[in-house]
Design an enzyme around this catalytic site. Sequence first.
Site, PDB file in Angstrom:
ATOM      1  N   ILE A  76       0.842  -1.202   0.000  1.00 14.52           N
ATOM      2  CA  ILE A  76       0.000   0.000   0.000  1.00 14.52           C
ATOM      3  C   ILE A  76       0.876   1.251   0.000  1.00 14.52           C
ATOM      4  O   ILE A  76       0.404   2.333  -0.306  1.00 14.52           O
ATOM      5  CB  ILE A  76      -0.965   0.058   1.217  1.00 14.52           C
ATOM      6  N   ASP A  77       2.158   1.102   0.359  1.00 15.44           N
ATOM      7  CA  ASP A  77       3.026   2.283   0.514  1.00 15.44           C
ATOM      8  C   ASP A  77       3.442   2.897  -0.829  1.00 15.44           C
ATOM      9  O   ASP A  77       3.860   4.050  -0.866  1.00 15.44           O
ATOM     10  CB  ASP A  77       4.295   1.911   1.292  1.00 15.44           C
TER      11      ASP A  77
END
Length: 364
Positions: A141-142
């Site tokens: 998700i980063d």
Amino acid sequence: MKRVLVATSGGDCPGLNAVIRAIVKRASQERDWEIIGSIQAYDGLLKEPTEIVVLDEKKVSGIHVRGGTIIGTTNKGGPFAWPIKNKDGSWDYVDRSDEMIRKLQYMGVDAVISIGGEGSLQISEKLFEKGLNIIGVPKTIDNDLSMTDFTFGYQTAVQIATEAVDKLVTTAQSHNRVLILEVMGRYAGWIALNAAIAGGAEVCLIPEIPYDINKVVEKLQTRFSRNKGFANIVISEGAKPIGGDVSGEQSSEVGYENLRLMGAAARLMKEIESTGFDADMRETVLGHLQRGGIPNAYDRILATQFGVKAFEMVLEEKFGELVVYNHPKICSVPFKEAIQKEKLVEPDSNLVHTAKGIGISFGD
Ligand code: F6P
């Protein structure tokens, strides 16, 4: 019968199941390929008895809409640092990579597809150097992997963070408060920056732009200079004040070496209070909500593209490479290149410029 083993490792993110489904569906179009999954990253392979499942079309039917991963994941340990408990209760770490490769040969596995983030990529590179036929699929998700425009899971996380800002804006307005939202992203500010723009926050604090608390308060003051002001702040978990460090705790979990980033919003609230700024404030830590639930359409599509490509790379024997998205192409790069540097927000990028153009303060 040819066999591919799939493993999901590291923190989960929306879209993992869509990759698994795409690999299985694409493989089913070829003759004599079987896809198997190792439960909980490589743990399933290394455990006795092994925990391996056959992934066929029935098993993966409809899973592209489901969050998490049907084969589980872990961000602890791994084949190069397998935790072993000593008699005195302390832990040692042993390298079981050779044993794992032998086991794969014994099981007749022709190739491995590893779906993981940066840590998993480092493991994949080492396994490849040891001769394993391995292909990587990036997830996080980063969105901090430099060789791919996007990782799946990221757009869903931005959507979740944006919805949180939307909700906090209405309550900040009702109570004339400063509401601070802490979002994930580790050392990259992508989620915070995008959610701040999409949600309409007044302040956005990201790791790449250390903040001056006086500048943050200056911005808040402009919002409260009229009667009944309110303001929303989005802060990355990895944000830090100028000259300061990130807020976090060294994890004591076995096999988990990471510094757990936490407390950025709480620290910011204290820093604002210490300047004498006088308004009600509350903090919300969005946490793992950003990693769970249904992947949005974009992430399902990207994940499906990655899955199909990964299996086709097995057919082409393009081992030691990571599937990437370089608009408009889904292609691949050698692991070595992929692990070279993180993708961080450039302080002078267009997106930061846009945010500043609508008055968002980064505290710089
Ligand atoms: O890398 C994904 C991520 O969610 C980060 O944004 C966050 O810092 C970290 O993982 C949290 O890890 P864990 O789930 O192990 O607490």
